[in-house]
Design a protein around this motif. Structure first.
Motif, PDB file in Angstrom:
ATOM      1  N   LYS A 194       0.344   3.272  38.236  1.00 47.34           N
ATOM      2  CA  LYS A 194      -0.922   2.809  37.664  1.00 47.34           C
ATOM      3  C   LYS A 194      -0.799   2.458  36.187  1.00 47.34           C
ATOM      4  O   LYS A 194      -1.731   1.902  35.603  1.00 47.34           O
ATOM      5  N   ALA A 195       0.347   2.748  35.565  1.00 51.50           N
ATOM      6  CA  ALA A 195       0.588   2.257  34.207  1.00 51.50           C
ATOM      7  C   ALA A 195       0.585   0.731  34.185  1.00 51.50           C
ATOM      8  O   ALA A 195       0.308   0.126  33.145  1.00 51.50           O
ATOM      9  N   LEU A 196       0.866   0.102  35.330  1.00 52.39           N
ATOM     10  CA  LEU A 196       0.834  -1.354  35.421  1.00 52.39           C
ATOM     11  C   LEU A 196      -0.591  -1.900  35.327  1.00 52.39           C
ATOM     12  O   LEU A 196      -0.786  -3.080  35.022  1.00 52.39           O
ATOM     13  N   VAL A 197      -1.570  -1.045  35.605  1.00 50.48           N
ATOM     14  CA  VAL A 197      -2.986  -1.460  35.552  1.00 50.48           C
ATOM     15  C   VAL A 197      -3.748  -0.482  34.665  1.00 50.48           C
ATOM     16  O   VAL A 197      -4.883  -0.089  34.977  1.00 50.48           O
ATOM     17  N   LEU A 198      -3.133  -0.093  33.547  1.00 47.96           N
ATOM     18  CA  LEU A 198      -3.688   0.976  32.723  1.00 47.96           C
ATOM     19  C   LEU A 198      -5.076   0.635  32.194  1.00 47.96           C
ATOM     20  O   LEU A 198      -5.936   1.513  32.089  1.00 47.96           O
TER      21      LEU A 198
END
Length: 581
Positions: A194-198
């Protein structure tokens, strides 16, 4: 008598006893090793292979209703079915329905020609993003052939949507320095991804957008990420706090990803961690853009525009618990020593919010513990071999020699020296005075030269060298602390905090009692001006001026016992000798 827990339900596969679950894991490991020619990692309720991850819950349920002698056949049938399904070719619709974006360590997936994963991409150093097919019993990476069936753009879009839908838990926590961290965790294999969509994640969890400056973020395991929105000067402390948090979580697992620190901005992730191949040490090296941003945020807290006193007393009990946790873990995890020192420092200073005179034994105990940890931090960094024993609180702990590290830098040395001065620890002060100045410079080359000239001055003084040498080094400190020279340090920090102990030291060595008293009063006022409104425990004690006041007291200088931020019982040595240190 040792209790036999073999018949108790397994913690991860409760449909089996602990003994039967252990047997199942061993059989699964044997089966997958024979299939893949490589050893899988089988732990808890999960089996991890090179290209896929399998949940063992359904398999455990099946085996739980069968005799043990049938388990090998059931396991073989289970994984044969999964492998066959993975190779049979799902429909494009099924791929789009179940695909999720997934972060992996960059070395976990070959992406070159002929690898089968040419479509995968690198979002930042140390990471690779792939597309994962999330099934009830397994997670596998899509191959180029899979991607061709549904289209890369469509799968990326679907993977992003499905990633956002993955459930997580969220918790806010304050570090001892006052920095706000958001911890995001859960059972899903895609939490760290979810760091990709933080940006979307932060909005969903907090109801607020991340600031324009972005956020610091770590992804130590697949089940955990943590981030710090960059909104004020606490970002400086968050860099260290998040780095230590990530390293601890990465080493403890499960599902380790990487211990690196990243800067999230709307256009992607930037790795802030560098690795020295020669020393095998990691250090945070922010790009110039982030350094400039941190300086601006620091300067934005313009002195005099906030309340004239620090915020309300910090949560001393929580700080004490945090420090105690780090200390209790030192025998098993000596790498936590820097974090233990920082936490103990915060606890000792925070004690003085409720006990401003240092009149309570608990305050003295906290100061002694911080002093002991500071000594141990730099003693273990001195060139030596083997392990040595250090008294920490009421315990004696054996710690290995580690050599210099980014944590044994100039500012940490000053903290350790100040604590040792306040506690009147002559032997420890002598050991700190022998610490190589070059090692302090290498630990953090970004620090301005005046800091090292100041440390050199203190070491020269404590080592009993000539007054001419001391004066020359103090002059070098003064000359290099001009704002036009010390360009890497925020002017407010330089003038209101760092310069004050040097000014006091000048009055001390010239034996000017009246000038010392006047400068000490000014140093406290400057301290309050700088820390006004800050939640940092440092706001409650003027640490450098306090240490110089202790030195002056022992040199028969009159010291005003009514000044705030200078606990009078620490200055007067009231607690010294109360217990072994």
């Amino acid at each position: 008598m040792t209790q036999d827990n073999s018949n108790a339900p397994d913690a991860h596969l409760p449909m089996l006893t602990a003994d039967r679950a252990g047997h199942l894991r061993r059989l699964v490991a044997d089966d997958l090793s024979a299939r893949d020619g490589a050893h899988p990692r089988v732990e808890g309720s999960t089996a991890v292979r090179e290209r896929s991850t399998h949940n063992l819950t359904v398999l455990a349920q099946r085996c739980g209703t069968s005799e043990r002698e049938h388990w090998p056949a059931l396991i073989a049938q289970h994984f044969t079915s999964l492998d066959t399904a993975a190779q049979s070719g799902e429909s494009a619709e099924d791929l789009l329905r179940r695909t999720v974006l997934r972060l992996l360590p960059d070395k976990a997936l070959a992406t070159g020609e002929g690898s089968g994963y040419r479509y995968a991409w690198q979002p930042a150093e140390g990471l690779v993003t792939a597309l994962a097919l999330d099934a009830p019993d397994s997670v596998r990476m899509l191959t180029d052939t899979d991607v061709d069936r549904a289209g890369l753009d469509a799968l990326k879009a679907a993977g992003r949507t499905n990633l956002l839908a993955e459930p997580v838990e969220h918790e806010e926590m304050r570090t001892p320095s006052g920095a706000l961290l958001h911890s995001v965790y859960g059972d899903s294999h895609f939490v760290a991804s979810k760091a990709l969509v933080l940006g979307d994640l932060a909005r969903a969890l907090t109801g607020r957008d991340l600031p324009e400056a972005g956020a610091l973020v770590v992804v130590p395991t697949r089940h955990l990420l943590a981030f710090h929105p960059i909104v004020d000067a606490t970002v400086v402390d968050a860099v260290n706090d998040l780095g230590m948090y990530a390293m601890g979580a990465y080493e403890d697992g499960p599902g380790p990803l990487n211990p690196l620190l990243y800067w999230w901005r709307r256009d992607g992730l930037v790795c802030l961690t560098s690795f020295d191949e020669q020393t095998r040490a990691m250090e945070v090296t922010p790009p110039q853009e982030l350094m400039d941003l941190m300086r601006r945020l620091h300067a934005a807290g313009e002195p005099g525009t906030k309340p004239s006193t620090p915020d309300a007393a910090p949560d001393v009990d929580q700080l004490e618990t945090t420090a105690a946790t780090f200390i209790s873990g030192l025998p098993q995890d000596p790498a936590a020593l820097p974090a233990a020192f920082r936490s103990a420092t915060a606890h000792a200073l925070a004690r003085c919010a409720k006990d401003p005179d240092g009149a309570k034994l608990e305050t003295w105990e906290a100061w002694v513990t911080a002093m002991q940890l500071g000594d141990a931090l730099f003693a273990t960094a001195l060139p030596q071999e083997g392990r040595a024993e250090y008294r920490i609180g009421d315990r004696v702990i054996a710690l290995p020699a580690t050599g210099p590290s980014p944590h044994t830098n100039g500012r940490a040395w000053l903290d350790a020296f100040w604590f040792a001065l306040v506690c009147r620890e002559g032997d420890r002060l002598s050991r700190l005075a022998r610490f190589p100045l070059d090692d302090l410079r290498r630990a953090d080359p970004s620090q301005d030269a005046y800091l090292f000239h100041w440390i050199d001055t203190l070491q020269t003084y404590w080592n009993g060298q000539s007054m001419d040498d001391i004066v020359q080094k103090l002059i070098a400190t003064m000359e290099t602390s001009e704002p036009k020279v010390a360009t890497r340090t925020a002017p407010e920090l330089l003038n209101l905090v760092d310069y004050q102990p040097a000014a006091l030291f000048h009055r001390l060595i010239t034996r000017n009692h009246e000038a010392f008293a006047e400068t000490l009063t000014g140093a406290v006022a400057h301290h309050d001006r700088y820390w006004a409104g800050s939640p940092d425990p440092r706001g409650h004690v003027a640490l450098g001026p306090l240490a110089l006041a202790c030195l002056a007291h022992d040199g028969d200088f009159p010291v005003d016992a009514t000044l705030p931020r200078l606990p009078k019982h620490l200055i007067s040595r009231a607690w010294c000798g109360e217990f072994p240190t």
